[in-house]
Design a protein around this motif. Structure first.
Motif, PDB file in Angstrom:
ATOM      1  N   THR A  15       0.818  -1.213   0.000  1.00  0.00           N
ATOM      2  CA  THR A  15       0.000   0.000   0.000  1.00  0.00           C
ATOM      3  C   THR A  15       0.852   1.263   0.000  1.00  0.00           C
ATOM      4  O   THR A  15       0.581   2.197  -0.735  1.00  0.00           O
ATOM      5  CB  THR A  15      -0.921  -0.012   1.245  1.00  0.00           C
ATOM      6  OG1 THR A  15      -1.746  -1.168   1.176  1.00  0.00           O
ATOM      7  CG2 THR A  15      -1.793   1.229   1.293  1.00  0.00           C
ATOM      8  N   ASN A  16       1.885   1.271   0.821  1.00  0.00           N
ATOM      9  CA  ASN A  16       2.745   2.458   0.874  1.00  0.00           C
ATOM     10  C   ASN A  16       3.883   2.313  -0.136  1.00  0.00           C
ATOM     11  O   ASN A  16       4.722   1.424  -0.019  1.00  0.00           O
ATOM     12  CB  ASN A  16       3.323   2.618   2.284  1.00  0.00           C
ATOM     13  CG  ASN A  16       4.061   3.935   2.435  1.00  0.00           C
ATOM     14  OD1 ASN A  16       4.544   4.511   1.461  1.00  0.00           O
ATOM     15  ND2 ASN A  16       4.139   4.418   3.658  1.00  0.00           N
ATOM     16  N   PRO A  17       3.920   3.208  -1.131  1.00  0.00           N
ATOM     17  CA  PRO A  17       4.952   3.087  -2.164  1.00  0.00           C
ATOM     18  C   PRO A  17       6.370   3.293  -1.626  1.00  0.00           C
ATOM     19  O   PRO A  17       7.330   3.057  -2.348  1.00  0.00           O
ATOM     20  CB  PRO A  17       4.599   4.204  -3.158  1.00  0.00           C
ATOM     21  CG  PRO A  17       3.317   4.783  -2.714  1.00  0.00           C
ATOM     22  CD  PRO A  17       3.029   4.347  -1.321  1.00  0.00           C
ATOM     23  N   MET A  18       6.496   3.723  -0.371  1.00  0.00           N
ATOM     24  CA  MET A  18       7.837   3.917   0.185  1.00  0.00           C
ATOM     25  C   MET A  18       8.515   2.591   0.533  1.00  0.00           C
ATOM     26  O   MET A  18       9.680   2.576   0.923  1.00  0.00           O
ATOM     27  CB  MET A  18       7.749   4.792   1.433  1.00  0.00           C
ATOM     28  CG  MET A  18       7.169   6.175   1.152  1.00  0.00           C
ATOM     29  SD  MET A  18       6.621   6.982   2.670  1.00  0.00           S
ATOM     30  CE  MET A  18       8.125   7.857   3.106  1.00  0.00           C
ATOM     31  N   THR A  20      10.424   0.036  -0.417  1.00  0.00           N
ATOM     32  CA  THR A  20      11.360  -0.537  -1.374  1.00  0.00           C
ATOM     33  C   THR A  20      12.289  -1.478  -0.610  1.00  0.00           C
ATOM     34  O   THR A  20      12.237  -1.538   0.615  1.00  0.00           O
ATOM     35  CB  THR A  20      12.203   0.576  -2.017  1.00  0.00           C
ATOM     36  OG1 THR A  20      13.106   1.076  -1.023  1.00  0.00           O
ATOM     37  CG2 THR A  20      11.317   1.726  -2.514  1.00  0.00           C
ATOM     38  N   LEU A 147       5.806  -4.270   9.171  1.00  0.00           N
ATOM     39  CA  LEU A 147       4.452  -4.414   8.634  1.00  0.00           C
ATOM     40  C   LEU A 147       3.534  -5.205   9.560  1.00  0.00           C
ATOM     41  O   LEU A 147       2.322  -5.002   9.567  1.00  0.00           O
ATOM     42  CB  LEU A 147       4.512  -5.069   7.250  1.00  0.00           C
ATOM     43  CG  LEU A 147       5.125  -4.172   6.162  1.00  0.00           C
ATOM     44  CD1 LEU A 147       5.417  -4.975   4.908  1.00  0.00           C
ATOM     45  CD2 LEU A 147       4.215  -2.978   5.854  1.00  0.00           C
ATOM     46  N   PRO A 182       1.554   9.689   8.300  1.00  0.00           N
ATOM     47  CA  PRO A 182       0.460   9.469   7.355  1.00  0.00           C
ATOM     48  C   PRO A 182      -0.022   8.026   7.286  1.00  0.00           C
ATOM     49  O   PRO A 182      -1.208   7.765   7.404  1.00  0.00           O
ATOM     50  CB  PRO A 182       1.054   9.935   6.023  1.00  0.00           C
ATOM     51  CG  PRO A 182       2.063  10.962   6.412  1.00  0.00           C
ATOM     52  CD  PRO A 182       2.641  10.484   7.714  1.00  0.00           C
ATOM     53  N   ASP A 183       0.863   7.059   7.118  1.00  0.00           N
ATOM     54  CA  ASP A 183       0.274   5.729   6.994  1.00  0.00           C
ATOM     55  C   ASP A 183       0.055   5.052   8.328  1.00  0.00           C
ATOM     56  O   ASP A 183      -0.604   4.016   8.380  1.00  0.00           O
ATOM     57  CB  ASP A 183       0.960   4.849   5.951  1.00  0.00           C
ATOM     58  CG  ASP A 183       2.335   4.497   6.347  1.00  0.00           C
ATOM     59  OD1 ASP A 183       2.698   4.744   7.486  1.00  0.00           O
ATOM     60  OD2 ASP A 183       3.042   3.967   5.482  1.00  0.00           O
ATOM     61  N   ILE A 186      -3.470   5.838   7.853  1.00  0.00           N
ATOM     62  CA  ILE A 186      -4.175   5.069   6.819  1.00  0.00           C
ATOM     63  C   ILE A 186      -4.264   3.596   7.207  1.00  0.00           C
ATOM     64  O   ILE A 186      -5.318   2.968   7.090  1.00  0.00           O
ATOM     65  CB  ILE A 186      -3.489   5.262   5.446  1.00  0.00           C
ATOM     66  CG1 ILE A 186      -3.708   6.717   4.989  1.00  0.00           C
ATOM     67  CG2 ILE A 186      -4.037   4.274   4.417  1.00  0.00           C
ATOM     68  CD1 ILE A 186      -2.899   7.138   3.793  1.00  0.00           C
ATOM     69  N   SER A 187      -3.171   3.047   7.712  1.00  0.00           N
ATOM     70  CA  SER A 187      -3.235   1.629   8.076  1.00  0.00           C
ATOM     71  C   SER A 187      -4.058   1.431   9.340  1.00  0.00           C
ATOM     72  O   SER A 187      -4.743   0.421   9.476  1.00  0.00           O
ATOM     73  CB  SER A 187      -1.844   1.013   8.183  1.00  0.00           C
ATOM     74  OG  SER A 187      -1.043   1.712   9.086  1.00  0.00           O
ATOM     75  N   ASP A 204      -9.312   8.852   2.641  1.00  0.00           N
ATOM     76  CA  ASP A 204      -8.360   8.103   1.833  1.00  0.00           C
ATOM     77  C   ASP A 204      -8.480   6.598   2.103  1.00  0.00           C
ATOM     78  O   ASP A 204      -8.453   5.786   1.182  1.00  0.00           O
ATOM     79  CB  ASP A 204      -6.936   8.565   2.130  1.00  0.00           C
ATOM     80  CG  ASP A 204      -5.931   7.855   1.258  1.00  0.00           C
ATOM     81  OD1 ASP A 204      -5.724   8.317   0.123  1.00  0.00           O
ATOM     82  OD2 ASP A 204      -5.396   6.816   1.688  1.00  0.00           O
ATOM     83  N   ARG A 208      -9.192   3.672  -0.523  1.00  0.00           N
ATOM     84  CA  ARG A 208      -8.246   2.577  -0.731  1.00  0.00           C
ATOM     85  C   ARG A 208      -8.815   1.208  -0.413  1.00  0.00           C
ATOM     86  O   ARG A 208      -8.508   0.221  -1.063  1.00  0.00           O
ATOM     87  CB  ARG A 208      -7.052   2.741   0.212  1.00  0.00           C
ATOM     88  CG  ARG A 208      -5.960   3.566  -0.322  1.00  0.00           C
ATOM     89  CD  ARG A 208      -4.866   3.732   0.725  1.00  0.00           C
ATOM     90  NE  ARG A 208      -4.212   5.001   0.478  1.00  0.00           N
ATOM     91  CZ  ARG A 208      -3.284   5.182  -0.448  1.00  0.00           C
ATOM     92  NH1 ARG A 208      -2.871   4.170  -1.166  1.00  0.00           N
ATOM     93  NH2 ARG A 208      -2.759   6.376  -0.639  1.00  0.00           N
TER      94      ARG A 208
END
Lengths: 554, 554
Positions: A15-18, A20, A147, A182-183, A186-187, A204, A208
């Motif tokens: 979900t979070n594009p960060m 990587t 996570l 922020p997440d 969201i989470s 949001d 989502r």
């Protein structure tokens, strides 16, 4: 239900594009380099992800975060810029070949077995078993822990709120503004929904995850009005479309007057604030079918309630039905009862069926203890908006999941510690949940991977992994194998599809229902039993004896 | 330093790509619709963002999160899919024109004045003043609160850790795995650095923000080795390139033997674990210039330390210098002293200059209280790795920032409350910090926007905003205007450029140095004074009298 995943890497990204592959601690990369240098990077390793203690002084935890882990694994691949950055932070003595190797790494040789997301879980039982080449499974550690830790923590917190609030209250998560980043917000919205909340204020998260979103207005809305003279367009159609009221504002003022004159309220409603009335009336003009008002900007009983009732009655005259009120300060139990009393009187006095049952939502720093106090006092609250304490898990803001090596090249590994809680259970394992005659879960039992599964109605000895005297025979009425394979890489074996959010939420509810209530209660809950088979017990203690420094008697 | 921003919208987007205009509570949109319906959406509104109470039982807070807010404002624009989703969650009675209008909304008419990021700040003093059309400044609320709340909280927490640890210790943030979600972790790394930490384990944060990254290896690394026989490539070049040691593993075993025979250690090092020695030796082969070992996998003093020292001495013979050790369990103060004693003996016995001063890093659930206890006991720790309690701010996981309407259409607005802490100070304001003769900050004073600034050496009456008896004359030696304009939209006025991370970090350090130490201390700190001018005081109380319901004596 399981389907063969032909293209195992085609899952959505996290979900979070960060997220990587650099979302990791540096030491994972220094270890990866050292494994590679020692030519151990392909050694087959098995890691367990587990926690050691239930949060919030409770005796259960709800496992969440699995889907994000699987998506992370599916998307795990270094791009050139990742590797280029790594080269700048690793010692300059590191060989270039390693960095070239990293560019080829992915999770195609990794297998992940896990307890389904939304399950009730317990300390020491691994939530996930991650196996594959040592280098790659090591590199997954930090992200997986991140996570799972917060996801499981906040889901458990939500479940505890639901448990105390009871099933007939609406629970709304209002934590976005106070969440840790922020997440975090969201989470939190997603995982509180899994844990039993009904909706969120977070738009949001609504988009989502498809979670219901709710909200009315804030104090600023009321403060932004200075009086009725500001409102120019005052007309409102009847709900059935037959005609129109030209001066809805005047109608609300009329009804306020009526309320002020009503004998039951005599002298009580004379100070109703005119700008608040204007704000409510204006809000009703915007949302005639969904009128809900925050009634504590000035004074709940002397201003907010008469103003709300005036607007609700005016709406009623045009065929609409107001939704209700929100209380955001003061003595919520007392005020809710007072409000209900007023609604009740109005239903009788003015013959408005259903007015008594208008919804009362309460918010303002609510936590589990507040819910317990409300229950004790008695109250008339229908819905609760819960933010800060829920999403930040203020009574314990971290779950201590760890990720431990339990087997390498088929050799069991065990982390010893003077603290018995920190000793890990070695070997690649299976886990089963055994149920008793009343249908409740009795005990979880871990076995070595090659041991036979416990059988229904067959006696099996369940041993505490470390305490000699704690053991009991159990003849289960039902045996549930807890692990499913959620990521099979390209192994060709069958991987379970990730369930939809609603299914995870339903699983959580069903799992909680299958637990004896004494495990779940907030005050002095009974610990649920987690055990190992006799064979695994003997093996653990054989290994312990052989790994511990000689001459220690502990 | 300020430059005219020709293209005010050309800032980078917020760090987290999940920050879209839907990152908000639903009620912001229902209010926006009601403002629009009442034709109030363009009314000029002023909101203050402030907190009411310092966190962690302290008497100061460090303001952070501003840059993210400004980036959010700069990027604030609805795309078609945002609006389409909103239409599905707003009542179907909402008019389409509103949604068309939303597509045109941006922050070009908004101005944001704020205290610089990294400043020391206090309750009631607005950190940010956000003004512009009511609808749009209302829509910024949730994101701004989310971005400031956690950022300021964790920066303050880091500053408190730094303060207790002292300036000569290296502080490393190790919290990624336990943080509340992915960007809980990433932003914690950034804000802990602002608050005075020296580095992080978080590789992604290192790349994003240029923060130094640090790390060694975990217990799993040690557990993954079964013995020296696994290591095939055993050669290591001398540090000066002149020749090569063919069997570095043998060399470490030789040195372990020497240590075991050393009289000072007689009988102590006999149980050194061979697989741990192999792991350390292998790590040293990978990182001969950066050898640092985690020494508590088996037993610090009986295994980890002799194994580490053997490898360090072997490296020394080849011309390398080991970095040091990490302790992750047990009595950190005691163990650090024991380790230093061993290093010291080795320096003397084997004539290895600098061995005594090898670095000792400690980790394991460290919090402010642990640092205080370590200080009291005395210890030999050089660096501290701090995770869970730091990043989740476990002693208080939320800061309660609020966003309050203080003026609309030039009319002051004030939120009353029975709780005096919750009463907001009305009007568009300026804030000044007044300094005393010793160079320390004495008091912050809020003025109405049109009042003259306090002047150096000129007496000014500073009044507590609500308590009649609390007032004092101050003749400042320095007057600092706290607000700068960081977002001017297209107003044509000059906006301050956003400072670089290092500058924010330096500001935090300098600001803390300008505070009297009694405001900063952990135990029973002195509250810093926050005041208003006489003119503002009188106005607040005039307004209060006129807004409160008649007949209340509070």
């Amino acid at each position: 239900m399981a389907t063969l995943r032909e293209e195992p890497l085609q899952l959505p990204k996290p979900t979070n594009p960060m997220l990587t592959p650099l979302f990791s601690d540096l030491y994972q990369f220094t270890m990866a380099y050292a494994y590679w240098k020692a030519n151990k990077h392909l050694d087959h390793a098995v890691f367990d992800l587990l926690f050691r203690k239930n949060p919030f002084g409770g005796e259960y935890t709800v496992f969440a975060g699995l889907e994000e882990c699987i998506r992370f694994a599916a998307s795990f691949r270094f791009d050139d810029s990742d590797v280029a950055y790594l080269q700048t932070v690793m010692p300059s003595t590191c060989e270039d070949e390693f960095f070239e190797y990293l560019k080829l790494v992915d999770c195609s040789s990794v297998e992940i077995h896990a307890i389904p997301e939304g399950s009730v879980v317990f300390p020491r039982v691994p939530l996930m078993r991650v196996e594959g080449p040592l280098l790659i499974v090591q590199l997954l550690e930090t992200a997986f822990l991140n996570l799972v830790n917060y996801a499981s923590l906040v889901t458990t917190n939500a479940a505890r709120h639901r448990q105390v609030a009871g099933n007939n209250k609406m629970l709304l998560e209002f934590g976005l503004r106070r969440a840790q980043g922020p997440d975090g917000g969201i989470s939190a919205s997603k995982y509180c929904y899994i844990g039993g909340f009904d909706g969120t204020s977070n738009v949001d998260a609504g988009r989502r995850f498809g979670i219901p979103v709710r909200g009315t207005h804030s104090h600023a809305f009321v403060s932004s009005f200075m009086g009725a003279e500001e409102i120019h367009d005052r007309s409102l159609c009847y709900s059935n479309g037959d005609g129109k009221c030209d001066d809805f504002i005047g109608l609300t003022q009329y009804w306020l007057g009526k309320l002020q004159e009503t004998e039951a309220f005599l002298g009580l409603f004379m100070e109703a604030n005119q700008s608040e009335l204007a704000a409510f009336a204006s809000y009703a003009l915007s949302f005639p079918t969904k009128f809900q008002a925050l009634v504590d900007t000035f004074d709940v009983m002397r201003s907010g309630i008469p103003n709300f009732c005036a607007v609700a009655l005016a709406l009623h005259k045009l065929g609409y039905k107001a939704l209700g009120i929100r209380l955001d300060s003061g003595d919520l139990a007392y005020l809710s009862k007072q409000c209900r009393r007023v609604f009740s009187i109005i239903e009788k006095e003015f013959g408005v069926p259903g007015f008594r049952s208008l919804s009362i939502t309460a918010s303002n720093d609510i936590k589990v203890e507040t819910l317990e106090a409300l229950n004790k006092q008695g109250h008339e609250i229908d819905a609760l908006g819960i933010g800060t304490h829920l999403v930040t898990c203020s009574s314990q803001p971290a779950l201590g999941c760890v990720y431990k090596l339990v087997e390498i090249k088929s050799q069991p590994r065990m982390k010893l510690s003077e603290d018995i809680e920190k000793v890990t259970i070695p070997c690649k394992k299976e886990v089963y949940r055994l149920y008793g005659v009343e249908g409740f879960a009795l005990v979880d039992i871990m076995t070595g991977i090659d041991e036979p599964a416990p059988k229904i109605h067959e006696r099996i000895l369940c041993r505490h992994p470390f305490i000699e005297s704690k053991r009991a025979y159990v003849a289960p009425t039902k045996v549930e194998k807890l692990y499913k394979c959620y990521w099979a890489g390209k192994s060709g074996i069958t991987a379970e599809p990730l369930p939809a959010l609603e299914d995870v939420r339903s699983r959580c509810k069903a799992q909680l229902a299958a637990m004896r209530s004494d495990h779940l209660r907030v005050l002095n809950p009974t610990p649920y039993k987690v055990s190992v088979t006799l064979q695994l017990y003997d093996f653990i203690h054989y290994l312990w004896l052989n790994e511990a420094p000689v001459g220690e008697l502990r």
